[in-house]
Design a protein around this motif. Structure first.
Motif, PDB file in Angstrom:
ATOM      1  N   THR A  43     -13.442  21.996  30.357  1.00 26.95           N
ATOM      2  CA  THR A  43     -12.904  23.257  29.826  1.00 26.95           C
ATOM      3  C   THR A  43     -11.428  23.120  29.463  1.00 26.95           C
ATOM      4  OG1 THR A  43     -12.296  24.005  32.041  1.00 26.95           O
ATOM      5  CG2 THR A  43     -14.467  24.680  31.234  1.00 26.95           C
ATOM      6  N   HIS A  44     -10.798  22.012  29.842  1.00 29.88           N
ATOM      7  CA  HIS A  44      -9.352  21.881  29.661  1.00 29.88           C
ATOM      8  C   HIS A  44      -8.982  21.427  28.254  1.00 29.88           C
ATOM      9  CE1 HIS A  44      -9.310  21.483  34.233  1.00 29.88           C
ATOM     10  NE2 HIS A  44      -8.854  22.675  33.902  1.00 29.88           N
ATOM     11  N   LEU A  45      -7.852  21.946  27.806  1.00 26.41           N
ATOM     12  CA  LEU A  45      -7.471  21.772  26.402  1.00 26.41           C
ATOM     13  C   LEU A  45      -7.334  20.304  25.976  1.00 26.41           C
ATOM     14  CD1 LEU A  45      -6.597  23.075  23.718  1.00 26.41           C
ATOM     15  CD2 LEU A  45      -4.245  23.003  24.566  1.00 26.41           C
ATOM     16  N   CYS A  60      -1.395  30.368  23.192  1.00 30.58           N
ATOM     17  CA  CYS A  60      -0.907  30.365  24.584  1.00 30.58           C
ATOM     18  C   CYS A  60      -0.003  29.171  24.863  1.00 30.58           C
ATOM     19  CB  CYS A  60      -2.078  30.267  25.553  1.00 30.58           C
ATOM     20  SG  CYS A  60      -3.102  31.724  25.584  1.00 30.58           S
ATOM     21  N   ASN A  98      -0.452  22.831  34.416  1.00 33.33           N
ATOM     22  CA  ASN A  98      -1.598  22.226  33.705  1.00 33.33           C
ATOM     23  C   ASN A  98      -1.569  20.703  33.778  1.00 33.33           C
ATOM     24  OD1 ASN A  98      -1.336  25.036  32.747  1.00 33.33           O
ATOM     25  ND2 ASN A  98      -3.055  24.440  31.452  1.00 33.33           N
ATOM     26  N   ARG A 122      -9.802  33.905  25.158  1.00 37.22           N
ATOM     27  CA  ARG A 122     -10.703  33.594  26.275  1.00 37.22           C
ATOM     28  C   ARG A 122     -10.334  34.516  27.443  1.00 37.22           C
ATOM     29  NH1 ARG A 122     -10.471  27.475  28.635  1.00 37.22           N
ATOM     30  NH2 ARG A 122      -8.568  28.300  29.535  1.00 37.22           N
ATOM     31  N   ARG A 175       1.610  26.679  27.730  1.00 29.03           N
ATOM     32  CA  ARG A 175       1.383  26.158  29.074  1.00 29.03           C
ATOM     33  C   ARG A 175       2.371  25.034  29.385  1.00 29.03           C
ATOM     34  NH1 ARG A 175      -0.966  30.087  29.149  1.00 29.03           N
ATOM     35  NH2 ARG A 175      -3.103  30.578  29.763  1.00 29.03           N
ATOM     36  N   THR A 233      -2.417  26.532  42.922  1.00 25.45           N
ATOM     37  CA  THR A 233      -2.433  26.657  41.463  1.00 25.45           C
ATOM     38  C   THR A 233      -1.443  27.699  40.953  1.00 25.45           C
ATOM     39  OG1 THR A 233      -3.832  27.402  39.626  1.00 25.45           O
ATOM     40  CG2 THR A 233      -4.340  28.308  41.750  1.00 25.45           C
ATOM     41  N   TYR A 257     -10.683  32.666  41.140  1.00 28.90           N
ATOM     42  CA  TYR A 257     -10.225  31.300  41.444  1.00 28.90           C
ATOM     43  C   TYR A 257      -8.824  31.327  42.076  1.00 28.90           C
ATOM     44  CZ  TYR A 257      -8.000  26.817  40.690  1.00 28.90           C
ATOM     45  OH  TYR A 257      -7.277  25.672  40.872  1.00 28.90           O
ATOM     46  N   LYS A 266     -11.870  24.678  19.019  1.00 27.57           N
ATOM     47  CA  LYS A 266     -11.761  26.141  19.046  1.00 27.57           C
ATOM     48  C   LYS A 266     -10.443  26.531  19.708  1.00 27.57           C
ATOM     49  CE  LYS A 266     -16.740  26.698  19.735  1.00 27.57           C
ATOM     50  NZ  LYS A 266     -17.788  27.189  20.633  1.00 27.57           N
ATOM     51  N   VAL A 267      -9.625  27.293  19.000  1.00 24.31           N
ATOM     52  CA  VAL A 267      -8.375  27.796  19.591  1.00 24.31           C
ATOM     53  C   VAL A 267      -8.634  29.233  20.043  1.00 24.31           C
ATOM     54  CG1 VAL A 267      -5.974  28.417  19.141  1.00 24.31           C
ATOM     55  CG2 VAL A 267      -6.921  26.316  18.182  1.00 24.31           C
ATOM     56  N   PHE A 268      -8.509  29.446  21.349  1.00 16.13           N
ATOM     57  CA  PHE A 268      -8.836  30.767  21.900  1.00 16.13           C
ATOM     58  C   PHE A 268      -7.650  31.722  21.798  1.00 16.13           C
ATOM     59  CE2 PHE A 268     -11.777  28.010  24.586  1.00 16.13           C
ATOM     60  CZ  PHE A 268     -12.860  28.239  23.749  1.00 16.13           C
ATOM     61  N   ALA A 284      -2.335  29.791  39.032  1.00 19.49           N
ATOM     62  CA  ALA A 284      -3.155  31.012  38.885  1.00 19.49           C
ATOM     63  C   ALA A 284      -2.914  32.025  40.010  1.00 19.49           C
ATOM     64  CB  ALA A 284      -4.632  30.641  38.803  1.00 19.49           C
ATOM     65  N   ASP A 339      -7.018  34.423  30.237  1.00 17.67           N
ATOM     66  CA  ASP A 339      -5.852  33.629  29.819  1.00 17.67           C
ATOM     67  C   ASP A 339      -4.618  34.519  29.671  1.00 17.67           C
ATOM     68  OD1 ASP A 339      -7.160  31.230  29.678  1.00 17.67           O
ATOM     69  OD2 ASP A 339      -7.489  31.294  27.507  1.00 17.67           O
ATOM     70  N   LEU A 391       2.723  30.342  30.781  1.00 17.91           N
ATOM     71  CA  LEU A 391       2.920  29.916  32.172  1.00 17.91           C
ATOM     72  C   LEU A 391       3.806  28.683  32.173  1.00 17.91           C
ATOM     73  CD1 LEU A 391      -0.635  30.173  33.836  1.00 17.91           C
ATOM     74  CD2 LEU A 391       1.422  31.370  34.584  1.00 17.91           C
TER      75      LEU A 391
HETATM   76  N1  UFG Z   1      -7.821  26.355  25.053  1.00 17.19           N
HETATM   77  C1  UFG Z   1      -8.255  26.449  23.742  1.00 17.19           C
HETATM   78  N2  UFG Z   1      -9.396  25.793  23.406  1.00 17.19           N
HETATM   79  C2  UFG Z   1     -10.125  25.047  24.297  1.00 17.19           C
HETATM   80  C3  UFG Z   1      -9.659  24.961  25.638  1.00 17.19           C
HETATM   81  C4  UFG Z   1      -8.497  25.633  25.985  1.00 17.19           C
HETATM   82  O1  UFG Z   1      -7.650  27.113  22.905  1.00 17.19           O
HETATM   83  O2  UFG Z   1     -11.162  24.495  23.925  1.00 17.19           O
HETATM   84  C5  UFG Z   1      -6.582  27.046  25.412  1.00 17.19           C
HETATM   85  C6  UFG Z   1      -6.786  28.072  26.505  1.00 17.19           C
HETATM   86  O3  UFG Z   1      -7.209  29.279  25.968  1.00 17.19           O
HETATM   87  C7  UFG Z   1      -5.387  28.120  27.122  1.00 17.19           C
HETATM   88  C8  UFG Z   1      -4.861  26.684  26.943  1.00 17.19           C
HETATM   89  O4  UFG Z   1      -5.679  26.098  25.943  1.00 17.19           O
HETATM   90  O5  UFG Z   1      -4.586  28.951  26.386  1.00 17.19           O
HETATM   91  C9  UFG Z   1      -4.953  25.855  28.199  1.00 17.19           C
HETATM   92  O6  UFG Z   1      -6.275  25.968  28.702  1.00 17.19           O
HETATM   93  P1  UFG Z   1      -6.833  25.046  29.871  1.00 17.19           P
HETATM   94  O7  UFG Z   1      -8.246  25.441  30.118  1.00 17.19           O
HETATM   95  O8  UFG Z   1      -6.561  23.616  29.559  1.00 17.19           O
HETATM   96  O9  UFG Z   1      -5.922  25.408  31.101  1.00 17.19           O
HETATM   97  P2  UFG Z   1      -5.641  26.824  31.787  1.00 17.19           P
HETATM   98  O10 UFG Z   1      -4.196  27.119  31.529  1.00 17.19           O
HETATM   99  O11 UFG Z   1      -6.606  27.859  31.416  1.00 17.19           O
HETATM  100  O12 UFG Z   1      -5.965  26.477  33.299  1.00 17.19           O
HETATM  101  C10 UFG Z   1      -5.120  25.718  34.106  1.00 17.19           C
HETATM  102  C11 UFG Z   1      -5.936  25.054  35.189  1.00 17.19           C
HETATM  103  C12 UFG Z   1      -6.589  26.060  36.061  1.00 17.19           C
HETATM  104  C13 UFG Z   1      -5.536  26.997  36.595  1.00 17.19           C
HETATM  105  C14 UFG Z   1      -4.722  27.580  35.480  1.00 17.19           C
HETATM  106  C15 UFG Z   1      -3.587  28.376  35.994  1.00 17.19           C
HETATM  107  O13 UFG Z   1      -6.896  24.213  34.601  1.00 17.19           O
HETATM  108  O14 UFG Z   1      -7.238  25.403  37.118  1.00 17.19           O
HETATM  109  O15 UFG Z   1      -4.174  26.556  34.675  1.00 17.19           O
HETATM  110  O16 UFG Z   1      -3.416  29.451  35.153  1.00 17.19           O
HETATM  111  F1  UFG Z   1      -6.097  28.001  37.281  1.00 17.19           F
END
Ligand code: UFG
Length: 331
Positions: free
Chosen positions: A197-199, A228, A179, A291, A230, A125, A149, A215-217, A127, A294, A298
């Motif tokens: 949990t993914h956007l 953020c 992502n 959140r 991605r 990942t 993780y 919800k925008v974190f 991460a 975060d 990336l």
């Molecule tokens: N986000 C929101 N609202 C939501 C969900 C997500 O604003 O309801 C935001 C998050 O805060 C983040 C972005 O959208 O800024 C992306 O979030 P995700 O949860 O979709 O993905 P992440 O970047 O947090 O996580 C992904 C992978 C993980 C991995 C990580 C590496 O899902 O497994 O990238 O940093 F670890």
């Protein structure tokens, strides 16, 4: 010696009933490679595995389960997709992550060594990277995971490096995913996490009215619009990179680590705009605090995968959204 089942060139997909594993399975079948699926169905879905594909319900935490499969089938390469993946959960319950992602992994490598299965393609990942000093992030960037993780994935990477150094007949390819989003073209499988949990799937669920508000974190990050950024990559492009690695693991991809990303960044607000455009739906959006865990930005450098594997992602953000949308509507 007893004759093993199936063909002489089976690929074992650990977690083959999950989101990414089931897409990999389709790509292997399209390329006439014979897969065997091992999954504990804790989050994977049995109906994601097409009829006729050998399936073994087992758990890597039980050494005997994986020994049984490796004994039954002649496996040449293991592709490992099974992990706990929710970053905030890993912060709250690290032991679950060390057990599911690392202890299980030790069992897997041990059973592979016993059965003389010598090749692994491993899902790591983004991460594992520290707050990036250089964007896009190259594979040799500093590795300091900011959550358990990412730490578990880095430990597995180290186990592979040490095993390959100790045993010259053992080899690996490690992919660091950015992502992952989207769904397979002809439907039937897609992203289905519980909880989600993914956007992108969350925005689509909101567009379908299954959630009241998106919800925008955090909108106070040091990024152009404050949300953020991605690097999103289509799951089918990702699976195709694994197929290229399978063909190159004995050659130029042997013991190599690759980022899998598109080298393009999209902010949360840009993803929302794209979803509104692609689906034609409007929905409420509300700003929330950041959140935990975060980082602001990336973005992968994918030059190495291009150079060594000849891999270039073919599907952009709109395609990720439209394919995920087709899937989401059927749920
Ligand atoms: N986000 C929101 N609202 C939501 C969900 C997500 O604003 O309801 C935001 C998050 O805060 C983040 C972005 O959208 O800024 C992306 O979030 P995700 O949860 O979709 O993905 P992440 O970047 O947090 O996580 C992904 C992978 C993980 C991995 C990580 C590496 O899902 O497994 O990238 O940093 F670890």
């Amino acid at each position: 010696m007893t004759k093993k089942s199936g063909s002489d060139n089976n690929i074992l997909l650990i977690g083959g009933a999950g989101y990414i594993g089931s897409h990999m399975l389709r790509v292997l079948l399209e390329n006439r490679v014979t897969p065997v699926v091992f999954d504990n169905l804790s989050s994977g879905l049995r109906h994601f595995i097409p009829q006729g594909v050998p399936f073994f319900k087992g758990d890597l935490k039980d050494l005997q389960d994986i020994r049984t499969v490796l004994k039954k089938y002649k496996i040449t390469t293991v592709m490992h997709f099974a992990s706990s993946i929710i970053v905030p959960e890993s912060v709250a319950d690290p032991v679950k992550y060390y057990e599911n992602n690392v202890s299980s992994f030790v069992n897997l490598v041990k059973a592979m060594r016993e059965a003389k299965v010598q090749k692994m393609i491993f899902s790591s990942t983004a991460a594992v990277y520290a707050e990036p000093k250089k964007v896009p992030i190259p594979e040799d960037a500093e590795l300091v995971p900011s959550n358990p993780y990412g730490q578990t994935k880095l430990m597995c990477e180290q186990i592979l490096r040490d095993t390959a150094a100790a045993h010259k007949d053992f080899s690996y390819v490690i992919f660091r995913y950015f992502n992952v989003a989207g769904a397979y073209d002809d439907g039937g499988i897609g992203e289905s996490h519980e909880p989600e949990t993914h956007l992108i799937p969350i925005v689509l669920e909101t567009a379908l009215g299954r959630r009241d508000v998106l919800k925008v974190f955090g909108d106070d990050y040091d990024t152009p619009d404050g949300t953020c950024v991605r690097d999103y990559i289509h799951v089918q492009d990702l699976a195709e990179a694994h197929y290229l690695a399978l063909k190159a693991i004995d050659g130029k991809a042997r013991n190599q680590i690759f980022n899998l990303g598109s080298q393009k960044g999209f902010s949360v607000k840009q993803v929302i705009t794209a979803v509104r455009r692609v689906t034609g739906k409007d929905f409420p959006v509300k700003m929330f605090p950041r959140r935990p865990g975060d980082g602001p930005r990336l973005i992968a450098s994918s030059q190495k995968a291009k150079k060594i594997l000849g891999w270039v992602p073919k599907r952009g953000l709109d395609k990720m959204i439209s394919s995920a949308w087709e899937w989401e509507k059927t749920q």
